[in-house]
Design a protein around this motif. Sequence first.
Motif, PDB file in Angstrom:
ATOM      1  N   ALA A 216      -6.709  -2.015   3.412  1.00 46.16           N
ATOM      2  CA  ALA A 216      -5.799  -2.699   4.343  1.00 46.16           C
ATOM      3  C   ALA A 216      -4.384  -2.576   3.794  1.00 46.16           C
ATOM      4  CB  ALA A 216      -6.187  -4.166   4.494  1.00 46.16           C
ATOM      5  N   ASP A 217      -3.559  -1.771   4.466  1.00 47.55           N
ATOM      6  CA  ASP A 217      -2.190  -1.530   4.013  1.00 47.55           C
ATOM      7  C   ASP A 217      -1.184  -2.180   4.946  1.00 47.55           C
ATOM      8  OD1 ASP A 217      -2.743  -0.148   1.741  1.00 47.55           O
ATOM      9  OD2 ASP A 217      -2.668   1.824   2.684  1.00 47.55           O
ATOM     10  N   LEU A 218      -0.161  -2.776   4.347  1.00 48.11           N
ATOM     11  CA  LEU A 218       0.923  -3.340   5.146  1.00 48.11           C
ATOM     12  C   LEU A 218       1.694  -2.208   5.811  1.00 48.11           C
ATOM     13  CD1 LEU A 218       2.367  -6.013   5.846  1.00 48.11           C
ATOM     14  CD2 LEU A 218       3.859  -5.612   3.883  1.00 48.11           C
ATOM     15  N   ARG A 219       2.072  -2.429   7.070  1.00 51.82           N
ATOM     16  CA  ARG A 219       2.822  -1.400   7.789  1.00 51.82           C
ATOM     17  C   ARG A 219       4.098  -1.038   7.043  1.00 51.82           C
ATOM     18  NH1 ARG A 219       3.945  -3.709  13.360  1.00 51.82           N
ATOM     19  NH2 ARG A 219       6.057  -3.441  12.631  1.00 51.82           N
ATOM     20  N   LEU A 297      -4.457  -6.775  14.467  1.00 52.49           N
ATOM     21  CA  LEU A 297      -3.650  -6.642  13.252  1.00 52.49           C
ATOM     22  C   LEU A 297      -2.398  -5.801  13.513  1.00 52.49           C
ATOM     23  CD1 LEU A 297      -6.540  -5.879  10.732  1.00 52.49           C
ATOM     24  CD2 LEU A 297      -5.545  -8.104  11.290  1.00 52.49           C
ATOM     25  N   PRO A 298      -1.350  -6.395  14.019  1.00 50.42           N
ATOM     26  CA  PRO A 298      -0.108  -5.624  14.211  1.00 50.42           C
ATOM     27  C   PRO A 298       0.642  -5.350  12.912  1.00 50.42           C
ATOM     28  CG  PRO A 298       0.199  -7.885  14.907  1.00 50.42           C
ATOM     29  CD  PRO A 298      -1.247  -7.744  14.569  1.00 50.42           C
ATOM     30  N   CYS A 299       0.349  -6.106  11.847  1.00 52.14           N
ATOM     31  CA  CYS A 299       1.103  -5.940  10.598  1.00 52.14           C
ATOM     32  C   CYS A 299       0.394  -5.035   9.596  1.00 52.14           C
ATOM     33  CB  CYS A 299       1.363  -7.302   9.944  1.00 52.14           C
ATOM     34  SG  CYS A 299       2.316  -8.434  10.954  1.00 52.14           S
ATOM     35  N   PHE A 300      -0.906  -4.892   9.707  1.00 50.06           N
ATOM     36  CA  PHE A 300      -1.682  -4.123   8.728  1.00 50.06           C
ATOM     37  C   PHE A 300      -2.431  -2.994   9.428  1.00 50.06           C
ATOM     38  CE2 PHE A 300      -0.961  -7.979   6.386  1.00 50.06           C
ATOM     39  CZ  PHE A 300      -0.947  -7.594   5.049  1.00 50.06           C
ATOM     40  N   THR A 301      -2.673  -1.930   8.678  1.00 47.88           N
ATOM     41  CA  THR A 301      -3.535  -0.852   9.150  1.00 47.88           C
ATOM     42  C   THR A 301      -4.770  -0.798   8.258  1.00 47.88           C
ATOM     43  OG1 THR A 301      -2.417   0.776   7.747  1.00 47.88           O
ATOM     44  CG2 THR A 301      -1.595   0.503   9.991  1.00 47.88           C
ATOM     45  N   LEU A 302      -5.894  -0.451   8.844  1.00 46.96           N
ATOM     46  CA  LEU A 302      -7.156  -0.392   8.105  1.00 46.96           C
ATOM     47  C   LEU A 302      -7.645   1.050   8.037  1.00 46.96           C
ATOM     48  CD1 LEU A 302      -9.055  -3.478   9.599  1.00 46.96           C
ATOM     49  CD2 LEU A 302      -7.641  -3.388   7.552  1.00 46.96           C
TER      50      LEU A 302
END
Length: 535
Positions: A216-219, A297-302
């Motif tokens: 899970a990475d922050l945009r 999850l608009p702030c993180f990408t999985l």
Amino acid sequence: MNAIPKQTQGAVQYDLLLDNLRQQVLTGHNPDKTTALLSRTELFEHLNPEQLLSWASCAQIAGNIAIAEKAFDHLHEHYPDSEEAWNEHRDYLQAMNDSVGLATLRAQCRVRAPQFLALFHTQPQGWEREAEIPDASFVTMNREKILISRFMEIFRGREDCFARQWVDKAEGKSGYMPVRRPMTEQDLREHLSGLRTFGIYLMQADGRVRIGVIDADLRKDLRQPSLPASQRDSVRRELAYILERIPALAGDMGLSCIVEFSGSKGYHFWFPFDDPVDPAKLRSILHNFSNSLAKDLPCFTLEVFPKQDHLSGKGLGNLVKLPLGIHRLSGKPSRFLPGDRGDAWRQLEKLEQATINSVAALSAAKAAPKATVVEHPSFKRWKNDYPELAAISAACPLLAGIFSLCREGRALSVREERVLFGVLGFLDRRGAVLHALLGNQAEYNRHLVDYRISRLRGTPLGCKKIHALLESSRDLCDFPPGAAYGHPLLFVDGWQSGRCGQSENVSNLQDALDQLRQSLELVGRFLPEPGKAMT
């Protein structure tokens, strides 16, 4: 127009050549062409020491050990005064755990550049702990061996190769180069001490895996040090949601994961297994977890690792940085969650309680995506007492994030509190659920909560208003047909708008009983235990 001197033209061409070579190595494009170019050792004659070091670095990243050695040998023979070359070559051999190569290099240095012989007398920074080990007690040493063995039992990848992280801080880049030998206990000690940082290739040589990862990475646009307060709140709320939701979804499937802050831009959810498993099946299940959350999850990408179902050609597949190392670019250490930071050994102790999944558990897990919203397991203990919160949490990710913050005892922003009261304040048992949620917070004031409940009027906050207050860009939920407007309480079974009439007094008997019960429990904490006198 003046002509460019021939020598300058050549220098520019070789710089461009090296830039292209490095780009090809990093991207992995045209591996055959890259190997052919790296093998052109006749070009060494035209390169300066800095360019030769860059060539050796590219060869290491590409896994071409022989070419890297030739580049270093050329450097020592033609530029023996390059201290950086001796230093880099020594670090490289140490990373490869090549004691014979180190002895040979030291002998060369004694003859060609004795002024740099001290490089082989001093231990690199971070080895102090290793030097202390012989003096440590047997109990301590044995304890460390057990912890390291547990770590290596859980985080197992390809058996004959692992990866070392490199960094170019001038250009803000980092990457990995393969180390083509099995990882040793000494390697792991260097990783834990921060001296080196290693990663593992997840797929074994036989194409199976012992561990899978959800990353899970922050945009990227949210990684700035100074975000607006509203965006910071969104990130914080969403992070709490992810950290609670992914382990919960895994628990629904009978699986367990280990959560780690990666030290850079996100979080890793590790799924270890006691025996090798089919990567396709593991990926399918992990994709179910990530797909069920991605839309919220608009702030993180999985991302799911490994990304392949099988190995192709001579490739090694994806790698993931091992936990507890220092990210060479950010300089931050990783750590396991939850819990405090502590040193690496305290972090390792957390693994003693970690669960390694069985292959049978993976076989029992259903790979097919669920058609309905999965109920949050953490609400199971609330099922009997607070079914309203479970229903809202399963339907509304925004409120679920706020609930997660409350359960962790973390402070809420003014807008988050407004949303909480504006929605839950219109439940039949508003007092009970709000006290249950806010009771963990440091600034919890029971009388103030009661007062704010008593001041509520009108109707629950609508979905559009909630999204506006929390500055959310996600899509609105689908609400039952016939509703006057969309709001989260429509997902609560039995909720009726006619019960929204508010007064400054407690009007619901069950609510009053719940408050009385909680008050008695609070008072009971201050009473002495039976048989003990008050002091």
